[in-house]
Design a protein around this motif. Structure first.
Motif, PDB file in Angstrom:
ATOM      1  N   LYS A  20       0.833  -1.210   0.000  1.00 58.66           N
ATOM      2  CA  LYS A  20       0.000   0.000   0.000  1.00 58.66           C
ATOM      3  C   LYS A  20       0.866   1.257   0.000  1.00 58.66           C
ATOM      4  O   LYS A  20       0.582   2.223  -0.717  1.00 58.66           O
ATOM      5  N   LYS A  21       1.928   1.252   0.803  1.00 56.64           N
ATOM      6  CA  LYS A  21       2.813   2.423   0.875  1.00 56.64           C
ATOM      7  C   LYS A  21       3.509   2.671  -0.462  1.00 56.64           C
ATOM      8  O   LYS A  21       3.583   3.816  -0.940  1.00 56.64           O
ATOM      9  N   ILE A  22       4.015   1.582  -1.067  1.00 60.97           N
ATOM     10  CA  ILE A  22       4.718   1.715  -2.345  1.00 60.97           C
ATOM     11  C   ILE A  22       3.769   2.229  -3.424  1.00 60.97           C
ATOM     12  O   ILE A  22       4.106   3.141  -4.190  1.00 60.97           O
ATOM     13  N   ALA A  23       2.565   1.636  -3.474  1.00 63.19           N
ATOM     14  CA  ALA A  23       1.577   2.061  -4.475  1.00 63.19           C
ATOM     15  C   ALA A  23       1.203   3.530  -4.284  1.00 63.19           C
ATOM     16  O   ALA A  23       1.068   4.292  -5.251  1.00 63.19           O
ATOM     17  N   TYR A  24       1.045   3.945  -3.036  1.00 58.11           N
ATOM     18  CA  TYR A  24       0.683   5.337  -2.745  1.00 58.11           C
ATOM     19  C   TYR A  24       1.794   6.301  -3.169  1.00 58.11           C
ATOM     20  O   TYR A  24       1.526   7.331  -3.794  1.00 58.11           O
ATOM     21  N   LEU A  25       3.044   5.953  -2.849  1.00 62.01           N
ATOM     22  CA  LEU A  25       4.174   6.817  -3.227  1.00 62.01           C
ATOM     23  C   LEU A  25       4.332   6.891  -4.747  1.00 62.01           C
ATOM     24  O   LEU A  25       4.724   7.926  -5.279  1.00 62.01           O
ATOM     25  N   ARG A  26       3.982   5.794  -5.444  1.00 58.87           N
ATOM     26  CA  ARG A  26       4.056   5.808  -6.902  1.00 58.87           C
ATOM     27  C   ARG A  26       3.032   6.782  -7.488  1.00 58.87           C
ATOM     28  O   ARG A  26       3.285   7.406  -8.512  1.00 58.87           O
ATOM     29  N   THR A  27       1.856   6.910  -6.809  1.00 62.27           N
ATOM     30  CA  THR A  27       0.851   7.855  -7.307  1.00 62.27           C
ATOM     31  C   THR A  27       1.331   9.291  -7.176  1.00 62.27           C
ATOM     32  O   THR A  27       0.795  10.192  -7.828  1.00 62.27           O
ATOM     33  N   LEU A  28       2.320   9.526  -6.336  1.00 60.61           N
ATOM     34  CA  LEU A  28       2.891  10.867  -6.183  1.00 60.61           C
ATOM     35  C   LEU A  28       4.000  11.130  -7.198  1.00 60.61           C
ATOM     36  O   LEU A  28       4.607  12.194  -7.196  1.00 60.61           O
ATOM     37  N   GLY A  29       4.243  10.139  -8.050  1.00 61.26           N
ATOM     38  CA  GLY A  29       5.264  10.296  -9.079  1.00 61.26           C
ATOM     39  C   GLY A  29       6.662   9.928  -8.619  1.00 61.26           C
ATOM     40  O   GLY A  29       7.635  10.146  -9.340  1.00 61.26           O
ATOM     41  N   ILE A  30       6.796   9.357  -7.439  1.00 59.91           N
ATOM     42  CA  ILE A  30       8.109   8.963  -6.918  1.00 59.91           C
ATOM     43  C   ILE A  30       8.526   7.660  -7.588  1.00 59.91           C
ATOM     44  O   ILE A  30       7.747   6.711  -7.655  1.00 59.91           O
ATOM     45  N   ILE A  32      10.414   4.062  -8.563  1.00 56.87           N
ATOM     46  CA  ILE A  32      10.691   2.824  -7.838  1.00 56.87           C
ATOM     47  C   ILE A  32      12.088   2.863  -7.228  1.00 56.87           C
ATOM     48  O   ILE A  32      12.312   2.405  -6.100  1.00 56.87           O
ATOM     49  N   GLN A  33      13.043   3.427  -7.968  1.00 61.47           N
ATOM     50  CA  GLN A  33      14.416   3.524  -7.466  1.00 61.47           C
ATOM     51  C   GLN A  33      14.479   4.359  -6.190  1.00 61.47           C
ATOM     52  O   GLN A  33      15.159   3.993  -5.223  1.00 61.47           O
ATOM     53  N   ASP A  34      13.762   5.477  -6.180  1.00 60.26           N
ATOM     54  CA  ASP A  34      13.746   6.323  -4.987  1.00 60.26           C
ATOM     55  C   ASP A  34      13.056   5.616  -3.817  1.00 60.26           C
ATOM     56  O   ASP A  34      13.477   5.745  -2.660  1.00 60.26           O
TER      57      ASP A  34
END
Length: 253
Positions: A20-30, A32-34
């Motif tokens: 859930k955290k990874i998916a949420y951060l991806r929606t912010l444009g962050i 995968i490497q970061d």
């Protein structure tokens, strides 16, 4: 872990929370490497969010500029591609191209950026220096700089090996402005083409340095191998560029 009875993978509550955290951060444009760097504690979440916030601010500014231009163009009656005059909407065309270079990196001239950058030049120059340092103690007092039918035609002191990175610097800071001045006169892409050409010349210098060392150690006897590699690289990059231009043209049509 995988459930042996049904072959499906069982996720713990911790796994679900991480997903859930990874998916949420991806929606912010962050990227995968970061996110990996955050999880491995190489950087903090706050540092990454601050960096991404700046990226998003810049994107918003660029999008707002594009939106205003679109609105201005839509105010025109019966606007069409045939009647479009770019200068009507852009005060300084040269600065406009320069400010939008990131767009062109994804466009038909993207192959020029493979070589046209300060990072490429720095990498080649550093490689010249490192190769010279690593091979210096193993080289004879004199090394060849000219060859004829597999025989050294001209020898110089082995300190010549350190001239190669110096030549790259000369190309970058003395020759590059001259080439740029010639290309810029009638070419909006003069800057990136200049970068491409000067970096390629530095690549030739690096290749000559490597060939001199290999020739000295008896690994390579013919300069034809050097010319073949350089030509293959140049043609390869050119083909990449032509393919991208062709694909871009089909998209437009």
């Amino acid at each position: 872990m995988r459930n042996e009875s049904n072959g499906y993978r069982d996720y713990s509550e911790n796994d679900v929370e991480n997903i859930k955290k990874i998916a949420y951060l991806r929606t912010l444009g962050i990227s995968i490497q970061d996110i990996r760097s955050i999880i491995s504690e190489k950087v903090t979440l706050q540092e990454t969010l601050e960096k991404q916030n700046e990226v998003l601010k810049n994107q918003i500014i660029d999008l707002n500029k594009a939106k205003l231009i679109c609105e201005k163009m839509l105010d025109e009656e019966n606007i069409s591609y045939e009647k479009l005059q770019v200068e009507q909407y852009v005060a300084d065309l040269h600065d406009y191209w320069k400010d939008n270079q990131t767009v062109f990196k994804l466009d038909s001239v993207s192959f020029l950026y493979i070589w046209g950058s300060i990072l490429t030049w720095t990498t080649i120059t550093v490689l010249c220096l490192i190769i010279g340092i690593l091979s210096y103690s193993k080289l004879p007092t004199e090394i060849p700089v000219q060859w004829s039918k597999g025989v050294a035609a001209s020898l110089v002191d082995k300190n010549w090996i350190f001239i190669c990175p110096a030549i790259c610097i000369i190309i970058r800071y003395l020759l590059k402005p001259f080439i740029y001045a010639k290309l810029q006169m009638n070419n909006n892409y003069g800057e990136i083409i200049t970068e491409y050409l000067t970096n390629y010349m530095c690549f030739i210098v690096l290749s000559v340095e490597i060939f001199s060392i290999l020739f000295t150690f008896g690994v390579v006897k013919s300069v034809v191998a050097l010319l073949f590699v350089n030509t293959a690289v140049f043609i390869g990059l050119l083909i990449v560029g032509l393919v991208k231009m062709d694909l871009r043209g089909k998209e437009i049509l």
